[in-house]
Write a protein that holds these residues in place. Structure first.
Motif, PDB file in Angstrom:
ATOM      1  N   ALA A 154     -18.591  62.017  65.026  1.00 19.43           N
ATOM      2  CA  ALA A 154     -17.463  62.442  64.195  1.00 19.43           C
ATOM      3  C   ALA A 154     -17.076  61.414  63.149  1.00 19.43           C
ATOM      4  CB  ALA A 154     -16.262  62.746  65.087  1.00 19.43           C
ATOM      5  N   LEU A 155     -17.684  60.243  63.169  1.00 20.58           N
ATOM      6  CA  LEU A 155     -17.440  59.238  62.137  1.00 20.58           C
ATOM      7  C   LEU A 155     -18.409  59.369  60.971  1.00 20.58           C
ATOM      8  CD1 LEU A 155     -16.679  55.793  63.842  1.00 20.58           C
ATOM      9  CD2 LEU A 155     -15.226  57.077  62.272  1.00 20.58           C
ATOM     10  N   ARG A 156     -19.406  60.232  61.130  1.00 18.58           N
ATOM     11  CA  ARG A 156     -20.435  60.365  60.094  1.00 18.58           C
ATOM     12  C   ARG A 156     -20.146  61.605  59.242  1.00 18.58           C
ATOM     13  NH1 ARG A 156     -23.960  59.087  64.572  1.00 18.58           N
ATOM     14  NH2 ARG A 156     -24.802  61.191  64.603  1.00 18.58           N
ATOM     15  N   SER A 157     -19.809  61.402  57.986  1.00 19.61           N
ATOM     16  CA  SER A 157     -19.422  62.523  57.129  1.00 19.61           C
ATOM     17  C   SER A 157     -20.548  63.523  56.936  1.00 19.61           C
ATOM     18  CB  SER A 157     -18.939  62.014  55.771  1.00 19.61           C
ATOM     19  OG  SER A 157     -19.964  61.302  55.111  1.00 19.61           O
ATOM     20  N   SER A 158     -21.789  63.036  57.028  1.00 26.14           N
ATOM     21  CA  SER A 158     -22.922  63.925  56.801  1.00 26.14           C
ATOM     22  C   SER A 158     -23.056  64.974  57.883  1.00 26.14           C
ATOM     23  CB  SER A 158     -24.213  63.108  56.706  1.00 26.14           C
ATOM     24  OG  SER A 158     -24.447  62.399  57.915  1.00 26.14           O
ATOM     25  N   GLY A 159     -22.421  64.727  59.034  1.00 22.09           N
ATOM     26  CA  GLY A 159     -22.545  65.669  60.142  1.00 22.09           C
ATOM     27  C   GLY A 159     -21.423  66.680  60.240  1.00 22.09           C
ATOM     28  N   MET A 160     -20.405  66.538  59.405  1.00 22.92           N
ATOM     29  CA  MET A 160     -19.229  67.387  59.537  1.00 22.92           C
ATOM     30  C   MET A 160     -19.427  68.709  58.805  1.00 22.92           C
ATOM     31  SD  MET A 160     -17.836  65.252  61.419  1.00 22.92           S
ATOM     32  CE  MET A 160     -16.166  65.763  61.753  1.00 22.92           C
ATOM     33  N   TYR A 161     -18.935  69.779  59.426  1.00 26.18           N
ATOM     34  CA  TYR A 161     -19.127  71.110  58.867  1.00 26.18           C
ATOM     35  C   TYR A 161     -17.969  71.547  57.974  1.00 26.18           C
ATOM     36  CZ  TYR A 161     -22.466  71.688  62.768  1.00 26.18           C
ATOM     37  OH  TYR A 161     -23.478  71.553  63.668  1.00 26.18           O
ATOM     38  N   TYR A 162     -16.763  71.303  58.456  1.00 23.22           N
ATOM     39  CA  TYR A 162     -15.574  71.809  57.782  1.00 23.22           C
ATOM     40  C   TYR A 162     -14.718  70.650  57.303  1.00 23.22           C
ATOM     41  CZ  TYR A 162     -16.918  75.882  60.610  1.00 23.22           C
ATOM     42  OH  TYR A 162     -17.610  76.911  61.204  1.00 23.22           O
ATOM     43  N   TRP A 163     -14.111  70.827  56.136  1.00 23.58           N
ATOM     44  CA  TRP A 163     -13.308  69.769  55.529  1.00 23.58           C
ATOM     45  C   TRP A 163     -11.981  70.321  55.033  1.00 23.58           C
ATOM     46  CZ3 TRP A 163     -14.712  64.633  55.212  1.00 23.58           C
ATOM     47  CH2 TRP A 163     -16.034  64.335  55.570  1.00 23.58           C
ATOM     48  N   GLY A 164     -10.947  69.488  55.159  1.00 23.24           N
ATOM     49  CA  GLY A 164      -9.689  69.795  54.518  1.00 23.24           C
ATOM     50  C   GLY A 164      -9.691  69.314  53.090  1.00 23.24           C
ATOM     51  N   LYS A 165      -8.587  69.550  52.388  1.00 21.45           N
ATOM     52  CA  LYS A 165      -8.486  69.167  50.985  1.00 21.45           C
ATOM     53  C   LYS A 165      -7.911  67.778  50.788  1.00 21.45           C
ATOM     54  CE  LYS A 165      -8.255  73.907  49.266  1.00 21.45           C
ATOM     55  NZ  LYS A 165      -7.498  74.890  48.459  1.00 21.45           N
ATOM     56  N   GLY A 166      -7.382  67.204  51.861  1.00 27.06           N
ATOM     57  CA  GLY A 166      -6.938  65.830  51.797  1.00 27.06           C
ATOM     58  C   GLY A 166      -5.451  65.644  51.583  1.00 27.06           C
ATOM     59  N   THR A 167      -4.994  64.457  51.967  1.00 27.06           N
ATOM     60  CA  THR A 167      -3.621  64.042  51.719  1.00 27.06           C
ATOM     61  C   THR A 167      -3.658  62.604  51.216  1.00 27.06           C
ATOM     62  OG1 THR A 167      -1.403  63.883  52.704  1.00 27.06           O
ATOM     63  CG2 THR A 167      -3.244  63.267  54.115  1.00 27.06           C
ATOM     64  N   LEU A 168      -2.876  62.322  50.186  1.00 24.76           N
ATOM     65  CA  LEU A 168      -2.955  61.035  49.513  1.00 24.76           C
ATOM     66  C   LEU A 168      -2.061  59.997  50.182  1.00 24.76           C
ATOM     67  CD1 LEU A 168      -4.077  59.411  47.130  1.00 24.76           C
ATOM     68  CD2 LEU A 168      -2.103  60.222  45.783  1.00 24.76           C
ATOM     69  N   VAL A 169      -2.640  58.848  50.448  1.00 27.00           N
ATOM     70  CA  VAL A 169      -1.911  57.708  51.012  1.00 27.00           C
ATOM     71  C   VAL A 169      -1.949  56.577  49.996  1.00 27.00           C
ATOM     72  CG1 VAL A 169      -1.923  55.950  52.820  1.00 27.00           C
ATOM     73  CG2 VAL A 169      -2.381  58.347  53.398  1.00 27.00           C
ATOM     74  N   THR A 170      -0.778  56.094  49.631  1.00 27.96           N
ATOM     75  CA  THR A 170      -0.674  55.002  48.667  1.00 27.96           C
ATOM     76  C   THR A 170       0.142  53.878  49.291  1.00 27.96           C
ATOM     77  OG1 THR A 170      -0.725  56.574  46.840  1.00 27.96           O
ATOM     78  CG2 THR A 170       0.015  54.340  46.348  1.00 27.96           C
ATOM     79  N   ILE A 171      -0.444  52.696  49.318  1.00 27.87           N
ATOM     80  CA  ILE A 171       0.229  51.542  49.911  1.00 27.87           C
ATOM     81  C   ILE A 171       0.541  50.539  48.804  1.00 27.87           C
ATOM     82  CG2 ILE A 171       0.181  49.796  51.715  1.00 27.87           C
ATOM     83  CD1 ILE A 171      -0.106  52.735  52.665  1.00 27.87           C
ATOM     84  N   ALA A 172       1.809  50.253  48.639  1.00 28.66           N
ATOM     85  CA  ALA A 172       2.254  49.321  47.605  1.00 28.66           C
ATOM     86  C   ALA A 172       2.322  47.907  48.169  1.00 28.66           C
ATOM     87  CB  ALA A 172       3.604  49.747  47.080  1.00 28.66           C
ATOM     88  N   SER A 173       1.935  46.956  47.344  1.00 28.41           N
ATOM     89  CA  SER A 173       1.951  45.549  47.793  1.00 28.41           C
ATOM     90  C   SER A 173       3.328  44.939  47.641  1.00 28.41           C
ATOM     91  CB  SER A 173       0.919  44.732  47.011  1.00 28.41           C
ATOM     92  OG  SER A 173       1.183  44.821  45.632  1.00 28.41           O
ATOM     93  N   VAL A 232     -11.945  79.522  58.272  1.00 25.42           N
ATOM     94  CA  VAL A 232     -11.673  78.160  58.715  1.00 25.42           C
ATOM     95  C   VAL A 232     -10.702  77.476  57.756  1.00 25.42           C
ATOM     96  CG1 VAL A 232     -12.687  75.891  59.052  1.00 25.42           C
ATOM     97  CG2 VAL A 232     -13.888  77.926  59.883  1.00 25.42           C
ATOM     98  N   GLN A 233      -9.709  76.826  58.340  1.00 27.30           N
ATOM     99  CA  GLN A 233      -8.773  76.042  57.534  1.00 27.30           C
ATOM    100  C   GLN A 233      -8.478  74.719  58.221  1.00 27.30           C
ATOM    101  OE1 GLN A 233      -5.321  78.659  56.690  1.00 27.30           O
ATOM    102  NE2 GLN A 233      -5.897  78.411  54.544  1.00 27.30           N
ATOM    103  N   LEU A 234      -8.484  73.672  57.434  1.00 29.37           N
ATOM    104  CA  LEU A 234      -8.024  72.351  57.857  1.00 29.37           C
ATOM    105  C   LEU A 234      -7.025  71.902  56.815  1.00 29.37           C
ATOM    106  CD1 LEU A 234     -11.426  70.678  58.836  1.00 29.37           C
ATOM    107  CD2 LEU A 234      -9.650  71.465  60.403  1.00 29.37           C
ATOM    108  N   VAL A 235      -5.786  71.706  57.250  1.00 31.80           N
ATOM    109  CA  VAL A 235      -4.724  71.371  56.308  1.00 31.80           C
ATOM    110  C   VAL A 235      -4.085  70.053  56.719  1.00 31.80           C
ATOM    111  CG1 VAL A 235      -2.580  72.107  55.239  1.00 31.80           C
ATOM    112  CG2 VAL A 235      -4.303  73.817  55.880  1.00 31.80           C
ATOM    113  N   GLU A 236      -4.284  69.047  55.889  1.00 27.93           N
ATOM    114  CA  GLU A 236      -3.722  67.726  56.148  1.00 27.93           C
ATOM    115  C   GLU A 236      -2.303  67.624  55.594  1.00 27.93           C
ATOM    116  OE1 GLU A 236      -8.152  67.074  55.010  1.00 27.93           O
ATOM    117  OE2 GLU A 236      -6.446  68.271  54.340  1.00 27.93           O
ATOM    118  N   SER A 237      -1.507  66.779  56.238  1.00 30.60           N
ATOM    119  CA  SER A 237      -0.153  66.496  55.773  1.00 30.60           C
ATOM    120  C   SER A 237       0.236  65.110  56.257  1.00 30.60           C
ATOM    121  CB  SER A 237       0.841  67.538  56.282  1.00 30.60           C
ATOM    122  OG  SER A 237       0.875  67.542  57.702  1.00 30.60           O
TER     123      SER A 237
END
Length: 126
Positions: free
Chosen positions: A107-126, A2-7
């Motif tokens: 699908a909004l409840r993290s406790s119920g999710m089986y597989y996870w990606g490693k994440g992608t960073l979002v930075t919002i500047a003011s 299983v792979q989940l790859v965010e971008s």
């Protein structure tokens, strides 16, 4: 495997937009519900948006009207279109999967999710 790859993460000014993608493989994508989650520094992970196997969608109150979750089942890809971004949206964003056959609220409840990606960073500047 299983792979989940965010971008699609990055740094944008407040008021801007970003589109996140999550490429999934290794499981029967169309039979699983999918969710986007985020975790800001020093805060707990929270559900952002979910999409059920019936194509229903659910959103956290803090993103309603600004974010849209969608998917391309033919390409096993999940999306999150984000607009009107604020510095409070700064976080690592993760996609996750659970199933088979669940609804968007689940699908909004993290406790119920089986597989996870490693994440992608979002930075919002003011």
């Amino acid at each position: 495997q299983v792979q989940l790859v965010e971008s699609g993460g990055g740094s944008v000014q407040a008021g801007g937009s970003l589109r996140l993608s999550c490429a999934a493989s290794g499981f029967p994508y169309s039979s699983y519900c999918m969710g986007w989650f985020r975790q800001a520094p020093g805060k707990e992970r929270e559900g952002v948006a979910g999409i059920g196997t019936d194509s229903s969608t659910s959103y956290a109150d803090f993103v309603k009207g600004r974010f849209t979750i969608s998917q391309d089942n033919a390409k096993n890809t999940l999306f999150l279109q984000m607009s009107s971004l604020t510095p409070e949206d700064t976080a690592m964003y993760y996609c996750a999967a659970a199933g088979p056959y669940c609804n968007s609220d689940y699908a909004l409840r993290s406790s119920g999710m089986y597989y996870w990606g490693k994440g992608t960073l979002v930075t919002i500047a003011s």
